[in-house]
Design a protein around this motif. Structure first.
Motif, PDB file in Angstrom:
ATOM      1  N   GLU A 318       0.717  -1.440  -0.112  1.00  0.00           N
ATOM      2  CA  GLU A 318       0.061   0.111  -0.041  1.00  0.00           C
ATOM      3  C   GLU A 318       0.842   1.210  -0.189  1.00  0.00           C
ATOM      4  O   GLU A 318       0.167   2.416   0.206  1.00  0.00           O
ATOM      5  CB  GLU A 318      -0.879   0.049   1.188  1.00  0.00           C
ATOM      6  CG  GLU A 318      -1.994  -0.997   1.040  1.00  0.00           C
ATOM      7  CD  GLU A 318      -3.059  -0.750   0.035  1.00  0.00           C
ATOM      8  OE1 GLU A 318      -3.566   0.149   0.093  1.00  0.00           O
ATOM      9  OE2 GLU A 318      -3.305  -1.624  -0.694  1.00  0.00           O
ATOM     10  N   ARG A 319       2.063   1.107  -0.165  1.00  0.00           N
ATOM     11  CA  ARG A 319       3.241   2.361  -0.206  1.00  0.00           C
ATOM     12  C   ARG A 319       2.843   3.136   1.140  1.00  0.00           C
ATOM     13  O   ARG A 319       2.981   4.366   1.050  1.00  0.00           O
ATOM     14  CB  ARG A 319       2.882   3.063  -1.535  1.00  0.00           C
ATOM     15  CG  ARG A 319       3.119   2.434  -2.631  1.00  0.00           C
ATOM     16  CD  ARG A 319       2.593   2.983  -3.888  1.00  0.00           C
ATOM     17  NE  ARG A 319       3.318   4.173  -4.150  1.00  0.00           N
ATOM     18  CZ  ARG A 319       4.532   4.324  -4.760  1.00  0.00           C
ATOM     19  NH1 ARG A 319       5.165   3.214  -5.361  1.00  0.00           N
ATOM     20  NH2 ARG A 319       4.968   5.307  -5.024  1.00  0.00           N
ATOM     21  N   LEU A 320       2.844   2.389   2.268  1.00  0.00           N
ATOM     22  CA  LEU A 320       2.660   3.213   3.588  1.00  0.00           C
ATOM     23  C   LEU A 320       4.046   3.470   4.384  1.00  0.00           C
ATOM     24  O   LEU A 320       3.848   3.892   5.394  1.00  0.00           O
ATOM     25  CB  LEU A 320       1.417   2.585   4.450  1.00  0.00           C
ATOM     26  CG  LEU A 320       0.131   2.348   3.650  1.00  0.00           C
ATOM     27  CD1 LEU A 320      -0.723   1.568   4.682  1.00  0.00           C
ATOM     28  CD2 LEU A 320      -0.444   3.799   3.571  1.00  0.00           C
ATOM     29  N   ALA A 447     -13.100  -2.535   1.366  1.00  0.00           N
ATOM     30  CA  ALA A 447     -12.160  -1.648   1.743  1.00  0.00           C
ATOM     31  C   ALA A 447     -11.754  -0.440   0.786  1.00  0.00           C
ATOM     32  O   ALA A 447     -10.813  -0.372  -0.055  1.00  0.00           O
ATOM     33  CB  ALA A 447     -10.832  -2.431   1.579  1.00  0.00           C
ATOM     34  N   PRO A 448     -12.503   0.764   1.185  1.00  0.00           N
ATOM     35  CA  PRO A 448     -12.355   2.034   0.367  1.00  0.00           C
ATOM     36  C   PRO A 448     -11.034   2.459   0.381  1.00  0.00           C
ATOM     37  O   PRO A 448     -10.678   3.545  -0.504  1.00  0.00           O
ATOM     38  CB  PRO A 448     -13.404   2.880   0.993  1.00  0.00           C
ATOM     39  CG  PRO A 448     -13.834   2.458   2.110  1.00  0.00           C
ATOM     40  CD  PRO A 448     -13.592   0.811   2.145  1.00  0.00           C
ATOM     41  N   GLU A 449     -10.349   1.988   1.241  1.00  0.00           N
ATOM     42  CA  GLU A 449      -8.911   2.860   1.249  1.00  0.00           C
ATOM     43  C   GLU A 449      -7.662   1.874   0.458  1.00  0.00           C
ATOM     44  O   GLU A 449      -6.731   2.198   0.508  1.00  0.00           O
ATOM     45  CB  GLU A 449      -8.501   3.004   2.725  1.00  0.00           C
ATOM     46  CG  GLU A 449      -9.353   4.089   3.323  1.00  0.00           C
ATOM     47  CD  GLU A 449      -8.894   4.143   4.746  1.00  0.00           C
ATOM     48  OE1 GLU A 449      -8.789   3.223   5.547  1.00  0.00           O
ATOM     49  OE2 GLU A 449      -8.628   5.427   5.408  1.00  0.00           O
ATOM     50  N   ASN A 450      -8.424   0.861  -0.137  1.00  0.00           N
ATOM     51  CA  ASN A 450      -7.493  -0.127  -0.826  1.00  0.00           C
ATOM     52  C   ASN A 450      -6.962   0.610  -2.097  1.00  0.00           C
ATOM     53  O   ASN A 450      -7.585   0.909  -2.980  1.00  0.00           O
ATOM     54  CB  ASN A 450      -8.120  -1.589  -1.182  1.00  0.00           C
ATOM     55  CG  ASN A 450      -7.308  -2.558  -1.843  1.00  0.00           C
ATOM     56  OD1 ASN A 450      -7.293  -2.365  -3.239  1.00  0.00           O
ATOM     57  ND2 ASN A 450      -6.654  -3.302  -1.366  1.00  0.00           N
ATOM     58  N   ARG A 451      -5.504   1.013  -2.206  1.00  0.00           N
ATOM     59  CA  ARG A 451      -5.017   1.622  -3.195  1.00  0.00           C
ATOM     60  C   ARG A 451      -4.951   0.883  -4.648  1.00  0.00           C
ATOM     61  O   ARG A 451      -5.525   1.410  -5.562  1.00  0.00           O
ATOM     62  CB  ARG A 451      -3.669   2.170  -3.009  1.00  0.00           C
ATOM     63  CG  ARG A 451      -3.532   2.829  -1.718  1.00  0.00           C
ATOM     64  CD  ARG A 451      -2.321   3.579  -1.330  1.00  0.00           C
ATOM     65  NE  ARG A 451      -2.495   4.287  -0.045  1.00  0.00           N
ATOM     66  CZ  ARG A 451      -1.427   4.896   0.305  1.00  0.00           C
ATOM     67  NH1 ARG A 451      -0.186   5.071  -0.368  1.00  0.00           N
ATOM     68  NH2 ARG A 451      -1.397   5.660   1.519  1.00  0.00           N
ATOM     69  N   PRO A 452      -4.447  -0.602  -4.493  1.00  0.00           N
ATOM     70  CA  PRO A 452      -4.224  -0.912  -5.831  1.00  0.00           C
ATOM     71  C   PRO A 452      -5.631  -1.212  -6.642  1.00  0.00           C
ATOM     72  O   PRO A 452      -5.732  -0.924  -7.951  1.00  0.00           O
ATOM     73  CB  PRO A 452      -3.860  -2.327  -5.527  1.00  0.00           C
ATOM     74  CG  PRO A 452      -3.125  -2.267  -4.058  1.00  0.00           C
ATOM     75  CD  PRO A 452      -3.966  -1.139  -3.446  1.00  0.00           C
ATOM     76  N   ALA A 473     -12.360   7.519  -9.383  1.00  0.00           N
ATOM     77  CA  ALA A 473     -11.369   6.739  -8.827  1.00  0.00           C
ATOM     78  C   ALA A 473      -9.818   7.477  -8.656  1.00  0.00           C
ATOM     79  O   ALA A 473      -9.412   7.140  -7.647  1.00  0.00           O
ATOM     80  CB  ALA A 473     -10.920   5.613  -9.674  1.00  0.00           C
ATOM     81  N   LEU A 474      -9.420   8.381  -9.340  1.00  0.00           N
ATOM     82  CA  LEU A 474      -8.152   8.924  -9.422  1.00  0.00           C
ATOM     83  C   LEU A 474      -8.335   9.837  -8.206  1.00  0.00           C
ATOM     84  O   LEU A 474      -7.427   9.980  -7.443  1.00  0.00           O
ATOM     85  CB  LEU A 474      -7.694   9.666 -10.600  1.00  0.00           C
ATOM     86  CG  LEU A 474      -7.304   8.878 -11.593  1.00  0.00           C
ATOM     87  CD1 LEU A 474      -7.289   9.626 -13.005  1.00  0.00           C
ATOM     88  CD2 LEU A 474      -6.040   8.157 -11.399  1.00  0.00           C
ATOM     89  N   GLN A 475      -9.354  10.594  -7.954  1.00  0.00           N
ATOM     90  CA  GLN A 475      -9.620  11.496  -6.904  1.00  0.00           C
ATOM     91  C   GLN A 475      -9.342  10.838  -5.518  1.00  0.00           C
ATOM     92  O   GLN A 475      -8.930  11.011  -4.773  1.00  0.00           O
ATOM     93  CB  GLN A 475     -10.695  12.416  -7.073  1.00  0.00           C
ATOM     94  CG  GLN A 475     -10.818  13.337  -8.243  1.00  0.00           C
ATOM     95  CD  GLN A 475     -12.038  14.073  -8.462  1.00  0.00           C
ATOM     96  OE1 GLN A 475     -13.187  13.491  -8.053  1.00  0.00           O
ATOM     97  NE2 GLN A 475     -11.954  15.164  -9.109  1.00  0.00           N
ATOM     98  N   ALA A 476     -10.257   9.570  -5.561  1.00  0.00           N
ATOM     99  CA  ALA A 476      -9.995   8.952  -4.436  1.00  0.00           C
ATOM    100  C   ALA A 476      -8.759   8.204  -4.035  1.00  0.00           C
ATOM    101  O   ALA A 476      -8.136   8.142  -2.710  1.00  0.00           O
ATOM    102  CB  ALA A 476     -11.093   7.556  -4.458  1.00  0.00           C
ATOM    103  N   VAL A 480      -6.125   9.135  -0.570  1.00  0.00           N
ATOM    104  CA  VAL A 480      -5.587   7.816   0.297  1.00  0.00           C
ATOM    105  C   VAL A 480      -4.182   7.871   0.053  1.00  0.00           C
ATOM    106  O   VAL A 480      -3.295   7.227   0.906  1.00  0.00           O
ATOM    107  CB  VAL A 480      -6.276   6.808   0.292  1.00  0.00           C
ATOM    108  CG1 VAL A 480      -7.681   6.688   0.664  1.00  0.00           C
ATOM    109  CG2 VAL A 480      -6.118   6.070  -1.194  1.00  0.00           C
ATOM    110  N   GLU A 481      -3.673   8.240  -1.138  1.00  0.00           N
ATOM    111  CA  GLU A 481      -1.978   8.092  -1.471  1.00  0.00           C
ATOM    112  C   GLU A 481      -1.489   9.643  -1.803  1.00  0.00           C
ATOM    113  O   GLU A 481      -1.518  10.142  -2.798  1.00  0.00           O
ATOM    114  CB  GLU A 481      -1.902   7.305  -2.509  1.00  0.00           C
ATOM    115  CG  GLU A 481      -0.558   7.251  -2.898  1.00  0.00           C
ATOM    116  CD  GLU A 481      -0.307   5.880  -4.285  1.00  0.00           C
ATOM    117  OE1 GLU A 481       0.988   6.049  -4.903  1.00  0.00           O
ATOM    118  OE2 GLU A 481      -1.313   5.352  -4.376  1.00  0.00           O
ATOM    119  N   PRO A 482      -0.904  10.286  -0.715  1.00  0.00           N
ATOM    120  CA  PRO A 482      -0.327  11.592  -0.825  1.00  0.00           C
ATOM    121  C   PRO A 482       0.770  11.562  -1.786  1.00  0.00           C
ATOM    122  O   PRO A 482       1.325  10.634  -1.630  1.00  0.00           O
ATOM    123  CB  PRO A 482       0.141  12.095   0.595  1.00  0.00           C
ATOM    124  CG  PRO A 482      -0.884  11.065   1.383  1.00  0.00           C
ATOM    125  CD  PRO A 482      -1.139   9.906   0.695  1.00  0.00           C
ATOM    126  N   GLY A 483       0.802  12.609  -2.826  1.00  0.00           N
ATOM    127  CA  GLY A 483       1.799  12.570  -3.510  1.00  0.00           C
ATOM    128  C   GLY A 483       1.551  11.793  -4.753  1.00  0.00           C
ATOM    129  O   GLY A 483       2.384  11.753  -5.821  1.00  0.00           O
TER     130      GLY A 483
END
Length: 513
Positions: A318-320, A447-452, A473-476, A480-483
């Motif tokens: 998730e690149r966290l 899981a709305p915070e799932n990035r993939p 989808a891009l805005q969401a 959740v993925e800053p940057g």
């Protein structure tokens, strides 16, 4: 952000970081906090809350008054307003942001405080609720915080049955359910005994035979409070007993997991939340990692280390984490130690497979996952890992079938996201884009915070010319993925190998964001 603390013994108090007082002034607003805070999972039906606070008012007036109460709470929360959450027909507090404190601290005169001592709401429904809540608090709240037990205890009581055959069947079901629970989350399982005052979850059953079916009433209660948290009646078909027992066992195991999370709201000593382990939220994953670190590794070292490896790998996917390579190497070390502690643990083998898959060791990943499924084909973590390993070897039809079989298992409800993801990725590799999009939509529901899944949805929607859906989808994803940017998504190091292979990176040249 540091969690907020809701104190209910004595005056109702909502405290933020730095001891900042966030408690609303209104009596009914504080009453609403008391009701939500003491509810299971800190959620309550809106209709129930409305009846408790405004039972003497007309429905329309009461509904408007409840909205004003919730608005007052939200305003008082300030920057932490997201701690007040709601859904279809319910309202509550976010358990990841609010910590319930039921510690009874003696006052200057040595007297123990009363539950919600400052509440005096002139409503007969609320007065009845408050009287019952105070009585329950007197029976269950200790004068001071008890010494935390390193692991929760799961007690399996001897079933009460009408005949010996029914008793054996019930004992087999309870025993396997307890075992499956211990395969998924660190627990201490033992016979029906515990130290005096020790917190425990008690699994019990009453069974009888009626005609061609076995009727089994299963209960999950908390000790020492004797509070009943879960009860369900199962009817087992005698003509298909094996399948009925398997389904019953899985559903009881799911019940144990739900009760563990519910009981943690009144007993923070009850270990790690499986929902946190299998989440995609940075704060919840961090909380799971911290809880697992404190577990007593003399009891279930293999599972504890395997779950820590899973959490770390999720953070990498998730690149966290700022150092993904260091994090994945730590996960690999934990997974290896987990297998050494228990070479026959399906969960440890499966987590090791996922780690090796991330490191592009496809054949090693496949061997580990294959062994995990052979040991326990009903383990959803093993099924997910096996599907991923098959994808890495280019065996996409098999990967799809394996994920599908995993979702058919009753225990998959505990974490359906990886299996839905595996099905979606296999479908993309097979060129079945519309079906794949449906799977990633399903992931977002869980899981709305799932990035993939958001990356896949943006690319698939754009490919079928749904620019509005792709933008959403891009805005969401950006939230959740800053940057995040489309340039970053197009770069070689960004994790979109499946999209690149499927020719689906047109989204990166869309200019939508």
């Amino acid at each position: 952000m540091q969690p907020l603390t809701l104190r209910l013994m004595g005056p109702v108090e909502l405290i933020g970081p730095g001891n900042l007082r966030l408690t609303p002034r209104g009596m009914r607003a504080r009453g609403a906090l008391a009701v939500m805070g003491s509810a299971v999972a800190m959620r309550v039906l809106r209709a129930r809350l409305q009846d408790l606070l405004f039972s003497t008012r007309e429905p329309d007036h009461a509904n408007a008054s409840l909205r004003q109460v919730l608005r007052e709470i939200r305003i008082g929360l300030g920057d932490a307003r997201d701690a007040l959450v709601s859904g279809p027909g319910w309202v509550g507090l976010d358990g990841t942001m609010v910590r319930l404190d039921m510690t009874a601290r003696p006052g200057p005169d040595g007297q123990m405080p009363e539950f919600a001592a400052d509440l005096d709401i002139p409503d007969p429904e609320f007065e009845d609720w408050l009287r019952d809540a105070r009585m329950h608090a007197e029976q269950t709240v200790a004068p001071s915080a008890p010494e935390a037990s390193p692991l929760p205890v799961l007690l399996t009581a001897e079933p009460v049955a009408g005949d010996s055959e029914t008793a054996v069947i019930a004992a087999m079901i309870l025993g396997e359910a307890a075992g499956r629970a211990c395969d998924l989350v660190p627990l201490v399982a033992m016979p029906d005994r515990a130290d005096p005052g020790q917190s425990a979850i008690v699994l019990s059953a009453v069974a009888t035979r009626m005609g061609k079916g076995f009727h089994l009433l299963v209960k999950l209660s908390h000790r020492p409070s004797s509070r009943l948290f879960w009860s369900h009646r199962f009817v087992l078909d005698a003509d298909d007993l094996a399948a009925s027992m398997n389904d019953c066992t899985a559903r009881i195991c799911v019940g144990v997991m739900r009760v563990l999370d519910a009981v943690r709201t009144i007993d923070a000593a009850l270990g790690v939340s499986l929902a946190d382990v299998f989440s995609y939220n940075d704060a919840r994953l961090h909380r799971a990692e911290q809880a697992l670190k404190t577990m007593d590794d003399r009891v279930s070292p293999s599972l504890t280390m395997a779950l820590r490896a899973w959490v770390l790998t999720t953070q990498v996917f998730e690149r966290l984490v700022p150092d993904p390579q260091g994090c994945i190497q730590e996960a690999r070390e934990l997974a290896t130690r987990a297998r050494e502690a228990d070479p026959c643990s399906a969960t440890a083998l499966a987590v090791g497979s996922v780690v090796e898959g991330y490191l592009d060791h496809a054949q090693v990943s496949f061997w580990l996952a294959q062994q995990a499924v052979r040991i326990d084909p009903r383990n959803f973590v093993a099924r997910s890992a096996y599907s991923q390993a098959l994808t890495d070897l280019g065996r996409h039809n098999e990967a799809h079938r394996e994920a599908q079989a995993g979702l058919a298992e009753a225990l998959s409800v505990l974490n359906p996201v990886p299996l839905q993801m595996r099905m979606g990725i296999a479908l993309i590799r097979l060129g079945r884009f519309d079906e794949a999009e449906q799977r990633f939509d399903a992931v977002q529901q869980f899981a709305p915070e799932n990035r993939p899944s958001l990356r896949f949805l943006a690319a698939l929607r754009y490919q079928r010319h749904d620019e509005a859906g792709a933008l959403a989808a891009l805005q969401a994803l950006k939230k959740v993925e800053p940057g995040f940017s489309l340039d970053l998504m197009r770069s070689d190091g960004y994790p979109v190998a499946t999209l690149r292979q499927g020719g689906l990176l047109g989204i990166t040249r869309s200019g939508l964001i």
